[in-house]
Each structure stands twice: as structure tokens, then as C-alpha cells.
Design an enzyme around this catalytic site. Structure first.
Site, mmCIF file in Angstrom:
data_model
loop_
_atom_site.group_PDB
_atom_site.id
_atom_site.type_symbol
_atom_site.label_atom_id
_atom_site.label_comp_id
_atom_site.label_asym_id
_atom_site.label_seq_id
_atom_site.Cartn_x
_atom_site.Cartn_y
_atom_site.Cartn_z
ATOM 1 N N ASP A 36 0.876 -1.171 0.000
ATOM 2 C CA ASP A 36 0.000 0.000 0.000
ATOM 3 C C ASP A 36 0.914 1.222 0.000
ATOM 4 O OD1 ASP A 36 -1.918 1.929 0.265
ATOM 5 O OD2 ASP A 36 -2.650 1.265 2.200
ATOM 6 N N ILE A 37 1.421 1.557 -1.168
ATOM 7 C CA ILE A 37 2.397 2.633 -1.319
ATOM 8 C C ILE A 37 1.656 3.899 -1.740
ATOM 9 C CG2 ILE A 37 4.544 3.353 -2.428
ATOM 10 C CD1 ILE A 37 4.670 0.682 -0.742
ATOM 11 N N GLU A 38 1.667 4.902 -0.877
ATOM 12 C CA GLU A 38 0.923 6.128 -1.145
ATOM 13 C C GLU A 38 1.795 7.368 -1.111
ATOM 14 O OE1 GLU A 38 -2.739 6.452 0.968
ATOM 15 O OE2 GLU A 38 -3.180 4.327 0.728
ATOM 16 N N GLY A 39 3.082 7.195 -1.240
ATOM 17 C CA GLY A 39 3.975 8.339 -1.233
ATOM 18 C C GLY A 39 5.404 7.882 -1.421
#
Length: 177
Positions: A36-39
Site C-alpha cells: 500500500d504505497i501512497e507516497g
């Protein structure tokens, strides 16, 4: 690229079937990893292909939880490799979410079903408090969204964020998913 390989080896040795003297969960062996890569950066995620996959460890699942705008800004190149078994697309807190009608959401869903992944899941907040925006009432989900998206052979189900906020939402939709 070297760091990506090192991360893959670390995950294998510390959480999956490998060996390490510093396994945070002791002898427990997980059956998968969710990204869950959000940045941060969008570089090298596509090079994270673990050295132990897809050989004899096909029982290890890899999943991604991208934001809905297609392709995902952070994980788009990695998702395009076909590395992930499951993709939990977040249809909330972004421009693809339900907003009075299902047209925009269904259009975005159709884009996501073109990816190389085993299954794609519709990610929604389990309650209005679970996310800043994108909540869909269970009866609206069942009547206006699910009939269209369930026709896709890649439809895997509905992912809810988060269990903490799920005060009956999953029970209300369970028979329809």
C-alpha cells in the site's frame, strides 16, 4: 534496483518462507505481502519482483492497494508487470469515487480490469468516518455498482477499509458480493 532486490529478500527471510535470526513474528510464516504505497517515490517498485517468485513458492500471494486514478502514481509500473495476484483498488478519497451516480466509478473500474492481475477488488470505506470521502450506502452499492462490476472476469469482491469502522456494512453486502 539493488535496494529493491534487498527489500524482496528481507521480506522473504523475515516474514515469508526464508530464514532470519530477527523474524519479527517469530516462527509465524505469512502467506503474502500487501503493498500500500501512497507516497515517496514511484521508482523501482517494478523491480521488486522477489527472487523466490514465481518458482516453487506460488502459494505466496502479492497484492497491491493503489489509489483509483489510473495508472496509480506510485505503483503503476509495478502493477503493469503482472507481479500482483490481487489488486485492492481504493475507490475513495480520490476522483474515481462514487458521487451521486456510478458512472465515473464504473468507468474507472473498467480501466482497472485491463491490468495483469488475478483479481481486482473494489475498495470502499466501511463507514462515512472511515475515509474523507467515497462512502457508498450498502443498498446503493448493491443496486447501482455491483451489477455492473461483477460482470468482469477479474472481479474479486469488495475490500472494506477498515474493520474498525465496519458496524454492519460487510453483513449488509455479503450476500451480494
Amino acid at each position: 534496483a539493488d535496494d529493491a532486490r534487498q527489500v524482496a529478500e528481507y521480506l522473504w527471510n523475515n516474514f515469508l518462507g526464508g530464514q532470519s535470526s530477527s523474524r519479527p513474528l517469530g516462527d509465524a510464516v505469512l502467506d503474502g505481502i500487501d503493498f500500500d504505497i501512497e507516497g515517496g517515490t514511484n521508482q523501482h517498485w517494478d523491480e521488486l519482483r522477489p527472487p523466490w517468485r514465481p518458482r516453487e513458492f506460488d502459494s505466496v500471494y502479492l497484492s497491491a492497494a493503489p489509489q483509483c486514478p489510473f495508472p496509480d502514481a506510485w505503483m503503476g509500473t509495478a502493477i503493469a508487470t503482472g507481479l500482483f495476484d490481487y489488486v485492492w483498488v481504493q475507490f475513495y478519497n480520490n476522483d474515481c469515487q462514487f458521487s451521486g451516480n456510478a458512472d465515473k466509478l464504473i468507468s474507472a473500474w473498467n480501466q482497472w480490469t485491463t491490468i495483469q492481475a488475478g483479481q481486482v477488488f473494489l475498495g470502499l470505506p466501511a463507514a462515512p468516518e472511515a475515509a474523507g470521502s467515497g462512502y457508498i450506502a450498502p443498498d446503493v452499492l448493491v443496486s447501482q455498482v455491483l451489477p455492473s462490476i461483477k460482470t468482469s472476469p477479474k472481479y474479486g469482491g469488495v475490500m472494506l477499509w477498515s474493520k474498525y469502522y465496519d458496524n454492519g456494512y460487510s453483513a449488509a453486502i455479503k450476500s451480494s458480493v
